[in-house]
Structure formats: structure tokens, C-alpha cells
Scaffold this active site. Sequence first.
Site, PDB file in Angstrom:
ATOM      1  CB  THR A 194      12.193  27.544   4.085  1.00 22.58           C
ATOM      2  OG1 THR A 194      13.085  27.172   3.023  1.00 22.58           O
ATOM      3  CG2 THR A 194      11.827  26.327   4.900  1.00 22.58           C
ATOM      4  CG  LEU A 240      14.182  33.831   9.018  1.00 28.23           C
ATOM      5  CD1 LEU A 240      13.551  34.423  10.274  1.00 28.23           C
ATOM      6  CD2 LEU A 240      15.686  33.672   9.243  1.00 28.23           C
ATOM      7  CG  HIS A 241      16.192  27.812   5.085  1.00 28.36           C
ATOM      8  ND1 HIS A 241      15.598  27.770   3.855  1.00 28.36           N
ATOM      9  CD2 HIS A 241      17.377  28.452   4.918  1.00 28.36           C
ATOM     10  CE1 HIS A 241      16.384  28.353   2.971  1.00 28.36           C
ATOM     11  NE2 HIS A 241      17.466  28.777   3.581  1.00 28.36           N
ATOM     12  CG  ASP A 242      17.055  25.415  10.282  1.00 27.06           C
ATOM     13  OD1 ASP A 242      16.689  24.682   9.343  1.00 27.06           O
ATOM     14  OD2 ASP A 242      18.247  25.557  10.608  1.00 27.06           O
ATOM     15  CB  CYS A 244       9.584  27.005   8.357  1.00 22.86           C
ATOM     16  SG  CYS A 244       9.657  28.509   7.370  1.00 22.86           S
TER      17      CYS A 244
END
Length: 312
Positions: A194, A240-242, A244
Site C-alpha cells: 500500500t 491509499l491503503h484500503d 488496494c
Amino acid sequence: MLAKPIIIDCDPGADDAIALFLALAFPEQLNVLGITTVAGNVPLSLTQKNARCLCELVSKADVPVYAGCPRPLLRPLMTAEEVHGKTGLDGIHLPEPQMPLQTQHAVDFLIETLLRSTDKITLATLGPLTNIAIALIKEPAICQQMQEIVMMGGAVTQGNITPSAEFNLYVDPHAAHVVVTAGVPLTIMSLDVTHQAIATPERLSAIRAINSPVSAATLGLLDHYGAYEMQRHGFLGPPLHDPCVIAYLLQPDLFTSRRAYVAIETTSELTMGRTVVDRGHVTNQPPNANIAETIDADGFYQLLTRAIAKFT
Ligand code: BDR
Ligand code: CA
């Protein structure tokens, strides 16, 4: 091709919000059966409300939202207001939601929906894994009904809440242990992947050009959350972690991954919540997860831009 049935478990949260936009933009690909919420970035009273505000923003008030567990299995709840703000969605102002919160508990919704379904269901998890762990403990038969769990969590190298651990797994390491040992097909989006999905000003310019309420909300959230991530980690923009997780469900060829054995540290305070990944096969344990390693970040931002452009 039929849309893939999914349930999203989340703790919105700026990057959770953008993940919801991405998931709800392509109903021909993803059939979002429900959104379950958990305590994480902010307390449950806010995550469930935020999920409803976000559904309304993208005119998807028909997607049911459920409240789940208000605290981790064993450890006290730790939240992340310094990252996401007091509301969890600082940087934007959304009206109070009109759509109701479902009366059923998120854990019971998960169990009932999985058991009842004739198709296997994918779980996209964007927060601490408390709801999923409790569902697995309460009704182990749901395992066979899961197509896959795709989770945002963990760090193969450097953590973000401690040197060892990533926030979601640090908040509820015992729940993460239950999930990774459940025998369900598992894909992990760790910080190592991420942190490649950085929202640089160039990548955001196409989203800015859409000039709609949803593009403005995306940029507002990123302005707030980006400031923290950039200052703290020295990035050129926020990761933008989530989103992904959702991008993987929509376009898996954006990612490369490897299979490996993963275990979660639940004993040592120093390394609590660490994802211990046996990349060198030293344990002789069979792989229990697919660990994403690289992302085509430009392709990811093109996908996100197409998603945001759907909401005019
Ligand atoms: C994860 O922690 C949360 O703050 C984010 O929403 C994401 O799910 C990143 O460590
Ligand atoms: Ca999250």
C-alpha cells in the site's frame, strides 16, 4: 460475467471511504451485499455512521450497513484520530445520514448471509478483524462459504503504529490470529504494497478535473489525511491503503504476489501484531496466504479515477 458477491468490513476512516467509493462504482463487477463496521480508526458509533454518510454521498443508500464489535477481542481499543481526525472523516462535511442502521448485529449478518448464500462470498476487510474473528468462532461452517478474504493489514518490513506492526493488526492481533489460522483463502495487502500506492499531486490531478461532489470529497479527505502521512512518513502524498483491497478484486493484474506462511504475534508487547511472513520457507509450514508485493500504482490511480468519474 456475474458480479462477484462481497461484504466489506471497515472502519471509515479516510482511506476506507475511498475504498467504498471504488467498490460501489462498479456494480457490474462487485455486488456489495452489505457493509459491516467495526471499531478502529474511530469508535464504532462513528464508523457505522460514517459508512452510511458515504453510501448516501454516492447514492447507494440501498446497501445495508451493520454495526459490529465496539472493541477488540482482548486488548483495549486504540483509535487513530491523529490520522483520520475526530470524526474519522475530517476534511469533509457530510449531512447526518437518513438511511437507517440495520438492527441486526454485523456478526450475525455475516454468518446468516454466508450460510444462506448459494454462491461463495468474498470478504474485503479494511479494519481490525474483530467482526470476522467472532463470526468464525461463533459459526465455523462459514469458512466453506467464503471465496476468499482480502485484507488490508500487516507489514512484512516496517510497521506504521510500532516498528513491527501495522495499525489494523496491532489493534486486534488476536482477531487477526483467528483469521489467518482459519484455513480460508487469504490475500494480504500489507503496508509494503500500500505504501507504493501514493496519491501524488500528479495522480490526483485527474480526480480533481472530475469536479464533482465525490471528487471533492476524495480530495478533501486526502488533504486532511495526507498532511499527517506526509509529515510522519515523508511521502509525496498519502498512501491509499484500503482501496488496494478493492482494486485487487476489480483488477488483480495490477498486483504481483507470492504465497507464504504467515503468523501473527500475540504475545510480545514489543512486536505485538506483527505479521511474521516466512519468505525463506524456514518453518516448513505450508503457505496460508497470498501476500501482495507490488502494485502498478499508475494503473491503480487510473482505475480510481474511472470509479470517481462514475458518480456525477
Ligand atoms: C490501516 O489503518 C487505518 O488507519 C487505515 O484505514 C488502514 O486500514 C493502515 O494501517
Ligand atoms: Ca481502515
